[in-house]
Design a protein around this motif. Structure first.
Motif, PDB file in Angstrom:
ATOM      1  N   SER A  87       0.859  -1.190   0.000  1.00  0.00           N
ATOM      2  CA  SER A  87       0.000   0.000   0.000  1.00  0.00           C
ATOM      3  C   SER A  87       0.895   1.241   0.000  1.00  0.00           C
ATOM      4  CB  SER A  87      -0.896   0.030   1.249  1.00  0.00           C
ATOM      5  OG  SER A  87      -0.107   0.269   2.399  1.00  0.00           O
ATOM      6  N   ASN A 135      -6.798   6.438  -4.235  1.00  0.00           N
ATOM      7  CA  ASN A 135      -6.033   5.365  -3.607  1.00  0.00           C
ATOM      8  C   ASN A 135      -6.619   5.078  -2.231  1.00  0.00           C
ATOM      9  OD1 ASN A 135      -3.263   5.147  -1.559  1.00  0.00           O
ATOM     10  ND2 ASN A 135      -3.713   3.538  -3.008  1.00  0.00           N
ATOM     11  N   ASN A 158      -6.228   3.303   1.188  1.00  0.00           N
ATOM     12  CA  ASN A 158      -5.046   2.862   1.933  1.00  0.00           C
ATOM     13  C   ASN A 158      -5.440   2.254   3.280  1.00  0.00           C
ATOM     14  OD1 ASN A 158      -1.902   3.167   2.036  1.00  0.00           O
ATOM     15  ND2 ASN A 158      -2.672   3.772   4.033  1.00  0.00           N
ATOM     16  N   GLN A 180      -9.294  -0.224   1.691  1.00  0.00           N
ATOM     17  CA  GLN A 180      -8.488  -1.078   0.810  1.00  0.00           C
ATOM     18  C   GLN A 180      -8.844  -2.539   1.055  1.00  0.00           C
ATOM     19  OE1 GLN A 180      -4.216  -0.660   1.295  1.00  0.00           O
ATOM     20  NE2 GLN A 180      -3.779  -1.905  -0.523  1.00  0.00           N
ATOM     21  N   ASN A 192      -4.504  -6.035  -1.013  1.00  0.00           N
ATOM     22  CA  ASN A 192      -3.270  -5.493  -0.441  1.00  0.00           C
ATOM     23  C   ASN A 192      -2.103  -5.511  -1.440  1.00  0.00           C
ATOM     24  OD1 ASN A 192      -4.400  -4.750   2.016  1.00  0.00           O
ATOM     25  ND2 ASN A 192      -4.202  -6.823   2.811  1.00  0.00           N
ATOM     26  N   PHE A 245      -0.747  -2.229  -3.846  1.00  0.00           N
ATOM     27  CA  PHE A 245      -1.041  -0.823  -4.146  1.00  0.00           C
ATOM     28  C   PHE A 245      -1.752  -0.683  -5.487  1.00  0.00           C
ATOM     29  CE2 PHE A 245      -0.249   3.193  -6.184  1.00  0.00           C
ATOM     30  CZ  PHE A 245      -0.451   4.105  -5.172  1.00  0.00           C
TER      31      PHE A 245
END
Ligand code: AMP
Length: 114
Positions: free
Chosen positions: A49, A86, A88, A94, A97, A99
């Motif tokens: 991440s 994004n 995170n 998220q 896992n 990015f």
């Protein structure tokens, strides 16, 4: 990482609809799109991440952002605008896992996000 679904997508072990690729970056359509265009932009290298990135990743982060801009152009989103997101960690929403940037466009976006 052997148990990471996005690493498997980069390696071709899980199918994806590719929209862009270069030496460092891979981009493909989200399986559950939340907008007419919904593309995920990921580093080929496994990095969990944003929180796991550091100074050594500055160039990669720039490449990911510029890939988002290029894809937005291919997808015809540049003129009217688009969003790059994004998520995170747990409270950031998220779920995978590895990015990734979400490029979403083709409809008006709301703020604040949910
Ligand atoms: P996030 O919740 O920010 O971690 O985003 C993960 C995204 O990955 C979600 O929007 C999922 O719909 C998407 N996703 C999960 N598995 C796949 C897959 N195999 N192919 C394409 N998108 C996927």
């Amino acid at each position: 990482m052997s148990d990471c679904i996005f690493c498997k997508i980069v390696n071709g072990d899980i199918p994806s609809t590719k929209v862009y690729e270069n030496e460092y970056v891979y981009a493909f359509r989200d399986l559950e799109p939340v907008a007419p265009t919904h593309v995920l932009i990921i580093p080929k290298e496994h990095i969990q991440s944003l929180d796991y990135m550091n100074e050594s990743n500055i160039e990669l982060l720039g490449k990911l952002m510029l890939a988002a801009k290029e894809i937005a152009r291919f997808e015809g989103l540049s003129e009217n605008g688009y969003r790059v997101v994004n998520n995170n960690g747990l409270m950031g929403g998220q779920t995978v896992n590895h990015f990734h940037l979400h490029l979403v466009g083709g409809r008006s976006m709301q703020w604040p996000p949910g």
